[in-house]
Design a protein around this motif. Structure first.
Motif, PDB file in Angstrom:
ATOM      1  N   LYS A 120       0.838  -1.179   0.000  1.00 54.26           N
ATOM      2  CA  LYS A 120       0.000   0.000   0.000  1.00 54.26           C
ATOM      3  C   LYS A 120       0.880   1.239   0.000  1.00 54.26           C
ATOM      4  CE  LYS A 120      -3.970   2.145   2.226  1.00 54.26           C
ATOM      5  NZ  LYS A 120      -4.951   2.045   3.290  1.00 54.26           N
ATOM      6  N   GLN A 121       0.723   2.064  -1.021  1.00 52.64           N
ATOM      7  CA  GLN A 121       1.592   3.222  -1.157  1.00 52.64           C
ATOM      8  C   GLN A 121       0.828   4.347  -1.829  1.00 52.64           C
ATOM      9  OE1 GLN A 121       5.080   2.406  -3.373  1.00 52.64           O
ATOM     10  NE2 GLN A 121       6.102   4.260  -2.799  1.00 52.64           N
ATOM     11  N   LYS A 122       0.894   5.553  -1.270  1.00 54.81           N
ATOM     12  CA  LYS A 122       0.267   6.718  -1.865  1.00 54.81           C
ATOM     13  C   LYS A 122       1.265   7.857  -1.932  1.00 54.81           C
ATOM     14  CE  LYS A 122      -4.505   5.819  -0.512  1.00 54.81           C
ATOM     15  NZ  LYS A 122      -5.683   6.334   0.220  1.00 54.81           N
ATOM     16  N   LYS A 123       1.128   8.659  -2.975  1.00 56.18           N
ATOM     17  CA  LYS A 123       2.006   9.793  -3.112  1.00 56.18           C
ATOM     18  C   LYS A 123       1.661  10.830  -2.053  1.00 56.18           C
ATOM     19  CE  LYS A 123       3.697  13.133  -6.455  1.00 56.18           C
ATOM     20  NZ  LYS A 123       3.570  13.647  -7.823  1.00 56.18           N
ATOM     21  N   MET A 124       2.702  11.362  -1.403  1.00 56.27           N
ATOM     22  CA  MET A 124       2.512  12.341  -0.341  1.00 56.27           C
ATOM     23  C   MET A 124       2.931  13.712  -0.853  1.00 56.27           C
ATOM     24  SD  MET A 124       1.707  12.817   2.859  1.00 56.27           S
ATOM     25  CE  MET A 124       1.922  14.161   4.052  1.00 56.27           C
ATOM     26  N   LEU A 125       1.997  14.658  -0.900  1.00 53.35           N
ATOM     27  CA  LEU A 125       2.310  16.024  -1.288  1.00 53.35           C
ATOM     28  C   LEU A 125       2.590  16.850  -0.039  1.00 53.35           C
ATOM     29  CD1 LEU A 125      -0.416  16.708  -4.006  1.00 53.35           C
ATOM     30  CD2 LEU A 125       1.942  15.977  -4.352  1.00 53.35           C
ATOM     31  N   THR A 126       3.511  17.793  -0.158  1.00 48.42           N
ATOM     32  CA  THR A 126       3.828  18.664   0.964  1.00 48.42           C
ATOM     33  C   THR A 126       2.748  19.736   1.094  1.00 48.42           C
ATOM     34  OG1 THR A 126       5.104  20.221  -0.371  1.00 48.42           O
ATOM     35  CG2 THR A 126       6.287  18.315   0.530  1.00 48.42           C
ATOM     36  N   TYR A 127       2.735  20.417   2.234  1.00 42.98           N
ATOM     37  CA  TYR A 127       1.800  21.516   2.417  1.00 42.98           C
ATOM     38  C   TYR A 127       2.017  22.585   1.341  1.00 42.98           C
ATOM     39  CZ  TYR A 127       1.005  19.595   7.131  1.00 42.98           C
ATOM     40  OH  TYR A 127       0.697  18.783   8.200  1.00 42.98           O
ATOM     41  N   GLN A 128       3.272  22.844   1.019  1.00 42.20           N
ATOM     42  CA  GLN A 128       3.602  23.857   0.020  1.00 42.20           C
ATOM     43  C   GLN A 128       3.063  23.456  -1.358  1.00 42.20           C
ATOM     44  OE1 GLN A 128       7.818  24.579  -0.437  1.00 42.20           O
ATOM     45  NE2 GLN A 128       7.486  26.751  -0.882  1.00 42.20           N
ATOM     46  N   GLN A 129       3.203  22.181  -1.713  1.00 46.17           N
ATOM     47  CA  GLN A 129       2.690  21.701  -2.993  1.00 46.17           C
ATOM     48  C   GLN A 129       1.166  21.772  -3.041  1.00 46.17           C
ATOM     49  OE1 GLN A 129       4.626  17.864  -2.775  1.00 46.17           O
ATOM     50  NE2 GLN A 129       6.085  18.416  -4.394  1.00 46.17           N
ATOM     51  N   ARG A 130       0.552  21.453  -1.923  1.00 47.22           N
ATOM     52  CA  ARG A 130      -0.913  21.492  -1.879  1.00 47.22           C
ATOM     53  C   ARG A 130      -1.422  22.930  -1.942  1.00 47.22           C
ATOM     54  NH1 ARG A 130      -2.605  17.387   2.831  1.00 47.22           N
ATOM     55  NH2 ARG A 130      -4.708  17.909   2.114  1.00 47.22           N
ATOM     56  N   ALA A 131      -0.683  23.851  -1.339  1.00 39.14           N
ATOM     57  CA  ALA A 131      -1.054  25.261  -1.435  1.00 39.14           C
ATOM     58  C   ALA A 131      -1.061  25.711  -2.892  1.00 39.14           C
ATOM     59  CB  ALA A 131      -0.095  26.118  -0.621  1.00 39.14           C
TER      60      ALA A 131
END
Length: 478
Positions: free
Chosen positions: A213-224
């Motif tokens: 099980k693996q999901k891509k993790m976006l940073t807060y900055q990327q999500r902003a």
């Protein structure tokens, strides 16, 4: 393909995709359930694609939710057994993710409507392989040609499509449905858009097999950067700049005491949560001073009003009365029991003022009825009103859409609960295991011998959990 365009299942213009990318073309195949003849034709085309490819399988499974009725049509007409994959396990009964009759080792064909990155297909693959099934092939009506086929191939899944977006443009141009300028705009978008890549599985730290099980993790900055909602964008930016995912719930009855807490704890939080209706000395002077403190320490104000009435009533509660919440609170929240009218009422003022709303998807109190279909409905309403709704109050991640923020109450460093049914989780449990974005802490700080020092501990624990999660390329689950 002409009928899809005729029934607005294929649209041209400017659309924000789930990823946050602006696209000149949009597919909305949910509409085909209202046209039985079109549904039959789409199902037949997908079945013919499987026959041309010579695919061998025991059962089939549609990706929820749009592909479910398509898979059902194929199953009934071609007499092929079908399974249903839930987006979330029920919290009652069998609690299964996969419904239907199957045996371990059975081969399953996945049916999908549209593929962009292939992420939705891979999520369904994961649920099926978790119960011992084998997945080798997926059939799709429309391939957006944005990396999905390649991403699936990396995972050992062959994608068979009825039509690609390039072929679709040729068909619509040839029939005079769109002009060459529109087609060229879409082709230019496809050529310039970055392919959405699914990260490769990497071995666990112990040197074992790749994680299942693996999901891509976006940073807060990327999500902003992905956010179009002004409050969500601002909050993610604050979280990144202050290195804090801590919200402080300051439930005191004195305005003076609240302001003192806000000034003392403000440097360590991204958000201050209030219940101003419990203040015994609320005044407009208090509001002015609270806004100044928020600006001084760079945090947002969240009034935990929990609106839960018809649209006209909540609109008046938001803009009128003693509190005039819309004038000073960046964020409010609402129950969805009244239906979408509660959102529409609040948004009449909230959108022009660039305010945000959180929907209550789950609660931390024991015996809460905010589960199952209620939670699913909350996510749907959020998606349909994303110009105002920025996220959820919840106990775990409710959607993979990176634009929505998940905030969890009931957080304490030691966990446990209280005598009134409040249940607590640690910051690490909430962020790392349950994948929430903001931890809401109240009594854990308020009742501490040294509230400031304790707030620093929560800030460190919450952000450290986030950094550990985002720095890991491999997420193992037991």
């Amino acid at each position: 393909m002409l009928k899809l365009h005729e029934h607005d299942a294929v649209k041209f213009g400017s659309f924000t995709l789930k990823s946050g990318i602006e696209s000149p073309i949009y597919f909305d195949l949910r509409v085909i359930v209202s046209f039985p003849d079109l549904m039959r034709e789409v199902s037949a085309q997908l079945w013919q694609a499987t026959q041309r490819a010579g695919i061998s399988f025991d059962v089939m499974c549609g990706v929820p939710y749009t592909a479910l009725p398509i898979a059902t049509c194929i199953s009934v007409k071609e007499n092929v057994p079908m399974l249903i994959r839930r987006k979330e396990a029920k919290d009652y009964g069998t609690k299964k993710m996969i419904e239907g009759n199957f045996a371990k080792g059975d081969t399953c064909l996945i049916v999908e409507d549209v593929v962009t990155s292939g992420t939705s297909v891979l999520e369904t693959v994961q649920s099926l392989t978790n119960v011992g099934m084998v997945v080798k092939d997926a059939v799709v009506l429309l391939d957006r040609e944005q990396g999905g086929r390649q991403n699936l191939e990396v995972k050992g899944i062959n994608l068979h499509s009825v039509c690609g977006i390039s072929e679709l443009l040729d068909i619509l141009c040839g029939a005079g449905r769109i002009d060459s300028e529109t087609a060229a705009k879409v082709r230019q978008f496809l050529a310039s858009a970055n392919e959405v890549k699914v990260p490769q599985s990497k071995p666990c730290e112990d040197g074992g097999q790749p994680c299942k099980k693996q999901k891509k993790m976006l940073t807060y900055q990327q999500r902003a950067a992905l956010c179009t909602h002004p409050v969500a964008k601002r909050l993610f930016t604050i979280m990144h700049e202050k290195r804090s995912n801590l919200a402080f719930s300051v439930d005191v009855t004195s305005a003076t005491q609240l302001l003192q807490f806000a000034d003392d704890i403000g440097p360590y939080i991204c958000l201050l949560k209030t219940h101003v209706d419990i203040l015994e000395d609320f005044s407009q002077d208090f509001v002015t001073r609270l806004q100044a403190t928020a600006k001084k320490h760079n945090f947002l104000i969240f009034e935990d009003r929990k609106f839960a009435d018809i649209g006209q009533t909540v609109l008046k509660q938001y803009i009128s009365g003693l509190y005039r919440i819309c004038d000073w609170a960046h964020i409010v929240n609402a129950h969805i029991v009244p239906g979408p009218g509660v959102i529409h009422g609040l948004s009449k003022v909230g959108v022009p003022k660039e305010r945000g709303c959180l929907l209550i998807g789950q609660m931390s109190s024991q015996g809460s009825l905010a589960t199952g279909e209620y939670t699913t409905a909350a996510v749907k309403m959020a998606e349909e009103n994303s110009n105002f709704v920025m996220g959820f109050i919840c106990q775990g991640s409710l959607t993979d859409d990176p634009r929505f923020i998940h905030m969890a109450p009931g957080v304490q460093l030691g966990g446990s609960g209280d005598q009134l049914g409040q249940q607590y989780n640690s910051p690490a449990q909430m962020v790392t295991e349950k994948r929430v974005d903001v931890i809401i802490v109240g009594r854990g700080i308020l009742n501490a011998e040294d509230p400031v020092a304790t707030a620093k501990l929560y800030q460190h624990a919450g952000f450290e959990a986030y950094e550990n999660l985002s720095n890991n390329l491999c997420f193992c689950t037991i």
